[in-house]
Write a protein that holds these residues in place. Structure first.
Motif, PDB file in Angstrom:
ATOM      1  N   VAL A 281       0.830  -1.204   0.000  1.00 41.82           N
ATOM      2  CA  VAL A 281       0.000   0.000   0.000  1.00 41.82           C
ATOM      3  C   VAL A 281       0.869   1.260   0.000  1.00 41.82           C
ATOM      4  CG1 VAL A 281      -0.277   0.122   2.507  1.00 41.82           C
ATOM      5  CG2 VAL A 281      -2.031   1.061   1.029  1.00 41.82           C
ATOM      6  N   TYR A 282       2.025   1.210   0.641  1.00 38.78           N
ATOM      7  CA  TYR A 282       2.937   2.353   0.634  1.00 38.78           C
ATOM      8  C   TYR A 282       3.630   2.488  -0.712  1.00 38.78           C
ATOM      9  CZ  TYR A 282       2.530   3.300   5.606  1.00 38.78           C
ATOM     10  OH  TYR A 282       2.058   3.652   6.841  1.00 38.78           O
ATOM     11  N   ARG A 283       4.024   1.359  -1.296  1.00 40.00           N
ATOM     12  CA  ARG A 283       4.720   1.422  -2.592  1.00 40.00           C
ATOM     13  C   ARG A 283       3.822   1.978  -3.680  1.00 40.00           C
ATOM     14  NH1 ARG A 283       7.299  -4.363  -3.141  1.00 40.00           N
ATOM     15  NH2 ARG A 283       5.226  -4.557  -4.004  1.00 40.00           N
ATOM     16  N   ARG A 284       2.527   1.683  -3.630  1.00 41.63           N
ATOM     17  CA  ARG A 284       1.596   2.189  -4.643  1.00 41.63           C
ATOM     18  C   ARG A 284       1.289   3.663  -4.450  1.00 41.63           C
ATOM     19  NH1 ARG A 284      -1.819  -2.415  -3.869  1.00 41.63           N
ATOM     20  NH2 ARG A 284      -2.954  -1.111  -2.427  1.00 41.63           N
ATOM     21  N   THR A 285       1.290   4.108  -3.209  1.00 38.83           N
ATOM     22  CA  THR A 285       0.767   5.433  -2.916  1.00 38.83           C
ATOM     23  C   THR A 285       1.841   6.493  -2.716  1.00 38.83           C
ATOM     24  OG1 THR A 285      -1.069   4.335  -1.806  1.00 38.83           O
ATOM     25  CG2 THR A 285      -0.803   6.670  -1.404  1.00 38.83           C
ATOM     26  N   MET A 286       2.881   6.154  -1.992  1.00 36.82           N
ATOM     27  CA  MET A 286       3.859   7.164  -1.595  1.00 36.82           C
ATOM     28  C   MET A 286       4.884   7.398  -2.695  1.00 36.82           C
ATOM     29  SD  MET A 286       2.527   7.797   1.245  1.00 36.82           S
ATOM     30  CE  MET A 286       3.605   8.795   2.202  1.00 36.82           C
ATOM     31  N   ASN A 287       5.507   8.561  -2.651  1.00 35.77           N
ATOM     32  CA  ASN A 287       6.552   8.911  -3.610  1.00 35.77           C
ATOM     33  C   ASN A 287       7.838   8.157  -3.290  1.00 35.77           C
ATOM     34  OD1 ASN A 287       4.865  10.710  -4.872  1.00 35.77           O
ATOM     35  ND2 ASN A 287       5.477  12.404  -3.550  1.00 35.77           N
ATOM     36  N   ARG A 288       8.754   8.163  -4.225  1.00 36.55           N
ATOM     37  CA  ARG A 288      10.010   7.429  -4.056  1.00 36.55           C
ATOM     38  C   ARG A 288      10.942   8.071  -3.033  1.00 36.55           C
ATOM     39  NH1 ARG A 288       8.278   2.985  -5.892  1.00 36.55           N
ATOM     40  NH2 ARG A 288       7.872   2.876  -8.102  1.00 36.55           N
ATOM     41  N   TRP A 289      10.789   9.346  -2.728  1.00 35.72           N
ATOM     42  CA  TRP A 289      11.712  10.001  -1.813  1.00 35.72           C
ATOM     43  C   TRP A 289      11.534   9.510  -0.385  1.00 35.72           C
ATOM     44  CZ3 TRP A 289      10.170  12.999   2.272  1.00 35.72           C
ATOM     45  CH2 TRP A 289       8.855  13.434   2.257  1.00 35.72           C
ATOM     46  N   TRP A 290      10.442   8.821  -0.089  1.00 38.13           N
ATOM     47  CA  TRP A 290      10.259   8.257   1.252  1.00 38.13           C
ATOM     48  C   TRP A 290      11.279   7.151   1.526  1.00 38.13           C
ATOM     49  CZ3 TRP A 290       7.545  10.027   5.251  1.00 38.13           C
ATOM     50  CH2 TRP A 290       6.559  10.983   5.001  1.00 38.13           C
ATOM     51  N   TYR A 291      11.860   6.577   0.477  1.00 34.40           N
ATOM     52  CA  TYR A 291      12.903   5.575   0.670  1.00 34.40           C
ATOM     53  C   TYR A 291      14.237   6.217   1.019  1.00 34.40           C
ATOM     54  CZ  TYR A 291       9.580   2.457  -1.555  1.00 34.40           C
ATOM     55  OH  TYR A 291       8.467   1.745  -1.852  1.00 34.40           O
ATOM     56  N   ALA A 292      14.422   7.464   0.671  1.00 32.07           N
ATOM     57  CA  ALA A 292      15.678   8.152   0.960  1.00 32.07           C
ATOM     58  C   ALA A 292      15.806   8.497   2.445  1.00 32.07           C
ATOM     59  CB  ALA A 292      15.791   9.421   0.120  1.00 32.07           C
ATOM     60  N   VAL A 293      14.705   8.750   3.108  1.00 32.55           N
ATOM     61  CA  VAL A 293      14.752   9.162   4.518  1.00 32.55           C
ATOM     62  C   VAL A 293      15.384   8.082   5.399  1.00 32.55           C
ATOM     63  CG1 VAL A 293      13.360   9.876   6.491  1.00 32.55           C
ATOM     64  CG2 VAL A 293      12.800  10.726   4.209  1.00 32.55           C
ATOM     65  N   PRO A 294      14.920   6.815   5.341  1.00 30.48           N
ATOM     66  CA  PRO A 294      15.580   5.833   6.219  1.00 30.48           C
ATOM     67  C   PRO A 294      17.018   5.535   5.801  1.00 30.48           C
ATOM     68  CG  PRO A 294      13.986   4.723   4.830  1.00 30.48           C
ATOM     69  CD  PRO A 294      13.793   6.197   4.636  1.00 30.48           C
ATOM     70  N   LEU A 295      17.315   5.661   4.524  1.00 28.33           N
ATOM     71  CA  LEU A 295      18.686   5.415   4.084  1.00 28.33           C
ATOM     72  C   LEU A 295      19.632   6.493   4.600  1.00 28.33           C
ATOM     73  CD1 LEU A 295      18.066   4.184   0.439  1.00 28.33           C
ATOM     74  CD2 LEU A 295      18.547   2.827   2.477  1.00 28.33           C
ATOM     75  N   VAL A 296      19.208   7.745   4.559  1.00 27.04           N
ATOM     76  CA  VAL A 296      20.038   8.841   5.068  1.00 27.04           C
ATOM     77  C   VAL A 296      20.169   8.753   6.588  1.00 27.04           C
ATOM     78  CG1 VAL A 296      20.099  11.352   5.380  1.00 27.04           C
ATOM     79  CG2 VAL A 296      19.581  10.387   3.144  1.00 27.04           C
ATOM     80  N   LEU A 297      19.051   8.514   7.275  1.00 25.94           N
ATOM     81  CA  LEU A 297      19.114   8.390   8.733  1.00 25.94           C
ATOM     82  C   LEU A 297      19.954   7.189   9.146  1.00 25.94           C
ATOM     83  CD1 LEU A 297      15.448   9.216   9.789  1.00 25.94           C
ATOM     84  CD2 LEU A 297      17.471  10.640  10.068  1.00 25.94           C
ATOM     85  N   GLY A 298      19.824   6.090   8.423  1.00 25.42           N
ATOM     86  CA  GLY A 298      20.637   4.910   8.726  1.00 25.42           C
ATOM     87  C   GLY A 298      22.112   5.160   8.505  1.00 25.42           C
ATOM     88  N   ALA A 299      22.459   5.889   7.447  1.00 29.24           N
ATOM     89  CA  ALA A 299      23.865   6.206   7.181  1.00 29.24           C
ATOM     90  C   ALA A 299      24.431   7.111   8.268  1.00 29.24           C
ATOM     91  CB  ALA A 299      24.009   6.863   5.814  1.00 29.24           C
ATOM     92  N   ILE A 300      23.656   8.105   8.691  1.00 21.26           N
ATOM     93  CA  ILE A 300      24.104   8.984   9.773  1.00 21.26           C
ATOM     94  C   ILE A 300      24.264   8.192  11.065  1.00 21.26           C
ATOM     95  CG2 ILE A 300      23.441  10.931  11.240  1.00 21.26           C
ATOM     96  CD1 ILE A 300      22.121  12.161   8.758  1.00 21.26           C
ATOM     97  N   ALA A 301      23.296   7.302  11.343  1.00 25.87           N
ATOM     98  CA  ALA A 301      23.374   6.497  12.562  1.00 25.87           C
ATOM     99  C   ALA A 301      24.569   5.559  12.518  1.00 25.87           C
ATOM    100  CB  ALA A 301      22.087   5.702  12.741  1.00 25.87           C
ATOM    101  N   TYR A 302      24.850   4.996  11.368  1.00 29.82           N
ATOM    102  CA  TYR A 302      25.972   4.065  11.279  1.00 29.82           C
ATOM    103  C   TYR A 302      27.307   4.778  11.422  1.00 29.82           C
ATOM    104  CZ  TYR A 302      29.202   0.558   9.631  1.00 29.82           C
ATOM    105  OH  TYR A 302      30.245  -0.301   9.560  1.00 29.82           O
ATOM    106  N   PHE A 303      27.498   5.833  10.652  1.00 30.23           N
ATOM    107  CA  PHE A 303      28.783   6.515  10.684  1.00 30.23           C
ATOM    108  C   PHE A 303      28.943   7.390  11.920  1.00 30.23           C
ATOM    109  CE2 PHE A 303      28.446   5.685   6.074  1.00 30.23           C
ATOM    110  CZ  PHE A 303      29.559   4.865   5.971  1.00 30.23           C
ATOM    111  N   GLY A 304      27.852   7.822  12.515  1.00 28.73           N
ATOM    112  CA  GLY A 304      27.941   8.659  13.699  1.00 28.73           C
ATOM    113  C   GLY A 304      28.044   7.881  14.988  1.00 28.73           C
ATOM    114  N   GLY A 305      27.521   6.665  15.009  1.00 25.26           N
ATOM    115  CA  GLY A 305      27.508   5.932  16.266  1.00 25.26           C
ATOM    116  C   GLY A 305      28.105   4.557  16.192  1.00 25.26           C
ATOM    117  N   VAL A 306      27.645   3.762  15.262  1.00 23.62           N
ATOM    118  CA  VAL A 306      28.083   2.363  15.214  1.00 23.62           C
ATOM    119  C   VAL A 306      29.524   2.255  14.760  1.00 23.62           C
ATOM    120  CG1 VAL A 306      27.594   0.124  14.171  1.00 23.62           C
ATOM    121  CG2 VAL A 306      25.712   1.600  14.838  1.00 23.62           C
TER     122      VAL A 306
END
Length: 106
Positions: free
Chosen positions: A78-103
């Motif tokens: 339901v999200y893939r049909r409805t939401m725009n593609r930029w919603w996939y960028a948010v967790p990728l950017v946050l995950g990259a910041i979390a990985y390089f900033g903390g892990v």
């Protein structure tokens, strides 16, 4: 007499549905974004500050898990049909910041 099949995904209904589906994603990404801001403002580089490094490592792991949960939620059909593609960028950017900033620091 033939009846045309009506589409469930009407364009005029997508705007409201995007708002309804976007609210849970925003509520999931807000704590991860806050943790990422804390990770970016922390300075765990000092060699004598092992506790801050451990806290940054833990916060990075938590933010990474939250980002992954949001990514899994956004992969639902339901999200893939409805939401725009930029919603996939948010967790990728946050995950990259979390990985390089903390892990990666730990």
């Amino acid at each position: 007499m033939t009846y045309g099949r009506e589409s469930i995904d009407l364009p005029e209904d997508r705007g409201c549905l995007q708002w309804v589906l976007g609210i849970p994603l925003v509520l999931i990404y807000l704590p991860a974004a806050y943790i990422c801001v804390l990770l970016l403002t922390a300075d765990p580089i000092a060699a004598q500050d092992q506790r801050t490094r451990d806290d940054a490592y833990t916060m990075g792991g938590v933010a990474l898990c939250i980002s992954f949960a949001g990514l899994l939620l956004s992969l639902l059909p339901v999200y893939r049909r409805t939401m725009n593609r930029w919603w996939y960028a948010v967790p990728l950017v946050l995950g990259a910041i979390a990985y390089f900033g903390g892990v990666a620091v730990g």
